[in-house]
Design a protein around this motif. Structure first.
Motif, PDB file in Angstrom:
ATOM      1  N   GLU A 162       0.826  -1.216   0.000  1.00  0.00           N
ATOM      2  CA  GLU A 162       0.000   0.000   0.000  1.00  0.00           C
ATOM      3  C   GLU A 162       0.857   1.261   0.000  1.00  0.00           C
ATOM      4  N   ARG A 163       2.015   1.211   0.623  1.00  0.00           N
ATOM      5  CA  ARG A 163       2.879   2.390   0.738  1.00  0.00           C
ATOM      6  C   ARG A 163       3.956   2.460  -0.340  1.00  0.00           C
ATOM      7  N   LEU A 164       4.009   1.462  -1.195  1.00  0.00           N
ATOM      8  CA  LEU A 164       5.133   1.327  -2.113  1.00  0.00           C
ATOM      9  C   LEU A 164       5.319   2.541  -3.016  1.00  0.00           C
ATOM     10  N   SER A 165       4.259   3.039  -3.614  1.00  0.00           N
ATOM     11  CA  SER A 165       4.399   4.151  -4.567  1.00  0.00           C
ATOM     12  C   SER A 165       5.019   5.377  -3.928  1.00  0.00           C
ATOM     13  N   GLY A 166       4.687   5.635  -2.678  1.00  0.00           N
ATOM     14  CA  GLY A 166       5.204   6.826  -2.009  1.00  0.00           C
ATOM     15  C   GLY A 166       6.525   6.615  -1.298  1.00  0.00           C
ATOM     16  N   GLN A 167       6.955   5.360  -1.157  1.00  0.00           N
ATOM     17  CA  GLN A 167       8.183   5.076  -0.426  1.00  0.00           C
ATOM     18  C   GLN A 167       9.089   4.125  -1.208  1.00  0.00           C
ATOM     19  N   SER A 168       9.139   4.291  -2.519  1.00  0.00           N
ATOM     20  CA  SER A 168       9.881   3.346  -3.344  1.00  0.00           C
ATOM     21  C   SER A 168      11.377   3.363  -3.050  1.00  0.00           C
ATOM     22  N   GLY A 169      11.933   4.543  -2.744  1.00  0.00           N
ATOM     23  CA  GLY A 169      13.352   4.629  -2.457  1.00  0.00           C
ATOM     24  C   GLY A 169      13.714   3.868  -1.189  1.00  0.00           C
ATOM     25  N   ARG A 170      12.949   4.102  -0.130  1.00  0.00           N
ATOM     26  CA  ARG A 170      13.199   3.389   1.124  1.00  0.00           C
ATOM     27  C   ARG A 170      12.965   1.896   0.947  1.00  0.00           C
ATOM     28  N   ASP A 171      11.936   1.541   0.193  1.00  0.00           N
ATOM     29  CA  ASP A 171      11.658   0.122  -0.050  1.00  0.00           C
ATOM     30  C   ASP A 171      12.844  -0.543  -0.752  1.00  0.00           C
ATOM     31  N   ALA A 172      13.430   0.148  -1.700  1.00  0.00           N
ATOM     32  CA  ALA A 172      14.579  -0.409  -2.423  1.00  0.00           C
ATOM     33  C   ALA A 172      15.762  -0.650  -1.484  1.00  0.00           C
ATOM     34  N   GLU A 173      15.983   0.270  -0.544  1.00  0.00           N
ATOM     35  CA  GLU A 173      17.068   0.092   0.426  1.00  0.00           C
ATOM     36  C   GLU A 173      16.816  -1.128   1.305  1.00  0.00           C
ATOM     37  N   HIS A 174      15.594  -1.233   1.797  1.00  0.00           N
ATOM     38  CA  HIS A 174      15.258  -2.374   2.644  1.00  0.00           C
ATOM     39  C   HIS A 174      15.355  -3.689   1.873  1.00  0.00           C
ATOM     40  N   THR A 175      14.938  -3.659   0.612  1.00  0.00           N
ATOM     41  CA  THR A 175      14.997  -4.863  -0.213  1.00  0.00           C
ATOM     42  C   THR A 175      16.433  -5.337  -0.381  1.00  0.00           C
ATOM     43  N   ALA A 176      17.346  -4.391  -0.612  1.00  0.00           N
ATOM     44  CA  ALA A 176      18.756  -4.752  -0.764  1.00  0.00           C
ATOM     45  C   ALA A 176      19.294  -5.393   0.513  1.00  0.00           C
ATOM     46  N   THR A 177      18.919  -4.850   1.662  1.00  0.00           N
ATOM     47  CA  THR A 177      19.356  -5.418   2.942  1.00  0.00           C
ATOM     48  C   THR A 177      18.808  -6.823   3.128  1.00  0.00           C
ATOM     49  N   LEU A 178      17.522  -6.993   2.865  1.00  0.00           N
ATOM     50  CA  LEU A 178      16.884  -8.305   3.033  1.00  0.00           C
ATOM     51  C   LEU A 178      17.498  -9.341   2.098  1.00  0.00           C
ATOM     52  N   THR A 179      17.767  -8.935   0.862  1.00  0.00           N
ATOM     53  CA  THR A 179      18.355  -9.861  -0.110  1.00  0.00           C
ATOM     54  C   THR A 179      19.737 -10.313   0.333  1.00  0.00           C
ATOM     55  N   GLY A 180      20.535  -9.361   0.811  1.00  0.00           N
ATOM     56  CA  GLY A 180      21.875  -9.706   1.260  1.00  0.00           C
ATOM     57  C   GLY A 180      21.875 -10.627   2.459  1.00  0.00           C
ATOM     58  N   LEU A 181      20.934 -10.422   3.372  1.00  0.00           N
ATOM     59  CA  LEU A 181      20.870 -11.262   4.568  1.00  0.00           C
ATOM     60  C   LEU A 181      20.299 -12.645   4.268  1.00  0.00           C
ATOM     61  N   TRP A 182      19.443 -12.732   3.265  1.00  0.00           N
ATOM     62  CA  TRP A 182      18.864 -14.036   2.928  1.00  0.00           C
ATOM     63  C   TRP A 182      19.840 -14.902   2.140  1.00  0.00           C
ATOM     64  N   SER A 183      20.719 -14.281   1.392  1.00  0.00           N
ATOM     65  CA  SER A 183      21.584 -15.014   0.465  1.00  0.00           C
ATOM     66  C   SER A 183      22.339 -16.176   1.104  1.00  0.00           C
ATOM     67  N   PRO A 184      23.016 -16.004   2.248  1.00  0.00           N
ATOM     68  CA  PRO A 184      23.749 -17.151   2.795  1.00  0.00           C
ATOM     69  C   PRO A 184      22.839 -18.285   3.244  1.00  0.00           C
ATOM     70  N   LEU A 185      21.671 -17.953   3.791  1.00  0.00           N
ATOM     71  CA  LEU A 185      20.740 -19.004   4.190  1.00  0.00           C
ATOM     72  C   LEU A 185      20.178 -19.710   2.969  1.00  0.00           C
ATOM     73  N   GLY A 186      19.850 -18.954   1.930  1.00  0.00           N
ATOM     74  CA  GLY A 186      19.352 -19.570   0.709  1.00  0.00           C
ATOM     75  C   GLY A 186      20.337 -20.546   0.112  1.00  0.00           C
ATOM     76  N   GLU A 187      21.623 -20.182   0.116  1.00  0.00           N
ATOM     77  CA  GLU A 187      22.657 -21.083  -0.401  1.00  0.00           C
ATOM     78  C   GLU A 187      22.775 -22.337   0.461  1.00  0.00           C
ATOM     79  N   ALA A 188      22.704 -22.156   1.780  1.00  0.00           N
ATOM     80  CA  ALA A 188      22.798 -23.309   2.677  1.00  0.00           C
ATOM     81  C   ALA A 188      21.600 -24.241   2.504  1.00  0.00           C
ATOM     82  N   LEU A 189      20.408 -23.671   2.313  1.00  0.00           N
ATOM     83  CA  LEU A 189      19.209 -24.490   2.124  1.00  0.00           C
ATOM     84  C   LEU A 189      19.251 -25.242   0.799  1.00  0.00           C
ATOM     85  N   ALA A 190      19.856 -24.646  -0.215  1.00  0.00           N
ATOM     86  CA  ALA A 190      19.981 -25.333  -1.501  1.00  0.00           C
ATOM     87  C   ALA A 190      20.854 -26.581  -1.362  1.00  0.00           C
TER      88      ALA A 190
END
Length: 297
Positions: free
Chosen positions: A211-239
Motif C-alpha cells: 500500500e505504501r510502495l508508490s510513495g516510499q519506493s526509495g526506502r523500499d529499495a534500500e530495505h529490499t537490498a538489505t533483506l536480499t543480502g541477509l537471505w543469500s547465505p541461508l538460501g545457499e545453505a538451504l539449496a
C-alpha cells in the motif's frame, strides 16, 4: 533390520544405529522408517541427520495409515465453503495440497514430544493414542489461522498485480521470494506452531508494504537490498541442505528473525516477536556457520 511394505508396527524396535561387518570392514549405518506413499520401509541410511529427517516422515506416514477414519473426516471437512474457495483461487493455492499439508502439520503438532519420534512399538502405540484424541481439535484451530493468512495473501496478491507493470522489479522479486518461502511445499507441516501463528501478522506487514510502495519506493529499495543480502547465505545453505531448518535451531531462528526484520522495516506498528536488526542477524548467522562447520553432513 531393513524391510519394505510396512503398513503397521509389527516389527519390534528400529535401532538408532546399526553396525555390521562387510568384506572385512566395520560399517555403521542409521536405520529409519522411510515414507513410500502407501507404506513405509525400514532402510539403512548413510548419515544420522539424513536418517532423522526420513524417520520423521516415515513415522508420520505410518500414523496416517493407522488413523484412516480421522484422516477421512479431516479431508472431507477441512477448507470447505465459499470463502475458502475464493481466497484459495485468489492466492493461487490448491485445496488438496493445502488440506494434506494441514493434516500433516496437525498430526505432528498432536505428536509433539521431547522424546522424539517413536522407535519401538510401545512408543508408537502411545503416540497413536495421543493423536487420536487431539488431531481433529488441532486441525480445526490451524484451519482458522490458515483462513486468516489466506485472506491477507489474497489481498497482497491483488496489491502486487495492481502495481504498474514494469515498475518496482526488485520489490516484486523480493515479495515473490518471501511468499514462495512462507507458502512453500510442506509449510504447515514444517513450520513450528508458534511461528505459524505469526503468518497473519507477516502478511499484514506485506499488505502495508504494498500500500505504501508508490510513495516510499526509495526506502523500499534500500530495505529490499538489505533483506536480499541477509537471505543469500541461508538460501545457499538451504539449496545444499534442504532439511537444515529442521536440524539446526540456530538456522531456524535466523530464518524467522529475517521475517521479523521485514515487519520492522515495513510495518513497525505491528511489532516484532524478537529483537531484530541487521547486526543481530549477522551475529546469528555466525552461530549458523559454526553449526554447519561442526556438522558437515
Amino acid at each position: 533390520p531393513a524391510r519394505t511394505g510396512i503398513r503397521q508396527w509389527d516389527f519390534g524396535a528400529v535401532p538408532e544405529i546399526w553396525r555390521f561387518r562387510q568384506a572385512g570392514v566395520d560399517i555403521k549405518a542409521w536405520p529409519a522408517q522411510v515414507d513410500h506413499g502407501d507404506s513405509v520401509a525400514i532402510e539403512l541410511l548413510d548419515y544420522p541427520q539424513q536418517a532423522s529427517l526420513a524417520h520423521r516422515l516415515g513415522v508420520l506416514r505410518l500414523l496416517r495409515l493407522h488413523t484412516a477414519s480421522q484422516l477421512k473426516y479431516l479431508r472431507k471437512q477441512l477448507l470447505r465453503g465459499n470463502e475458502f474457495n475464493l481466497v484459495m483461487a485468489a492466492s493461487g493455492l490448491e485445496r488438496g495440497v493445502l488440506v494434506d499439508d494441514l493434516i500433516d502439520g496437525s498430526y505432528l503438532a498432536a505428536l509433539a514430544s521431547d522424546k522424539g519420534f517413536p522407535r519401538d512399538e510401545a512408543a508408537f502405540s502411545g503416540a497413536l493414542a495421543h493423536i487420536r484424541g487431539r488431531v481433529v481439535g488441532i486441525a480445526t484451530e490451524r484451519e482458522g489461522v490458515l483462513l486468516n493468512s489466506l485472506r491477507l495473501l489474497a489481498t497482497a496478491r491483488r496489491g502486487l498485480s495492481g502495481a504498474p507493470a514494469g515498475r518496482f522489479p526488485e520489490t516484486r522479486g523480493d515479495v515473490e521470494q518471501q511468499l514462495s518461502v512462507l507458502f512453500g511445499t510442506g509449510f504447515q507441516r514444517d513450520t513450528p506452531a508458534d511461528w505459524l501463528a505469526q503468518y497473519p501478522r507477516y502478511l499484514k506487514a506485506l499488505v502495508t508494504r504494498l500500500e505504501r510502495l508508490s510513495g516510499q519506493s526509495g526506502r523500499d529499495a534500500e530495505h529490499t537490498a538489505t533483506l536480499t543480502g541477509l537471505w543469500s547465505p541461508l538460501g545457499e545453505a538451504l539449496a545444499e541442505r534442504p532439511g537444515l531448518l529442521l536440524l539446526c535451531t540456530d538456522a531456524a531462528q535466523y530464518r524467522w528473525m529475517h521475517e521479523e526484520l521485514r515487519v520492522s522495516f515495513f510495518a513497525q506498528n505491528l511489532g516484532t516477536r524478537v529483537g531484530v536488526s541487521r547486526k543481530r542477524l549477522e551475529e546469528q548467522w555466525q552461530r549458523v556457520q559454526a553449526w554447519l562447520q561442526a556438522n558437515p553432513r
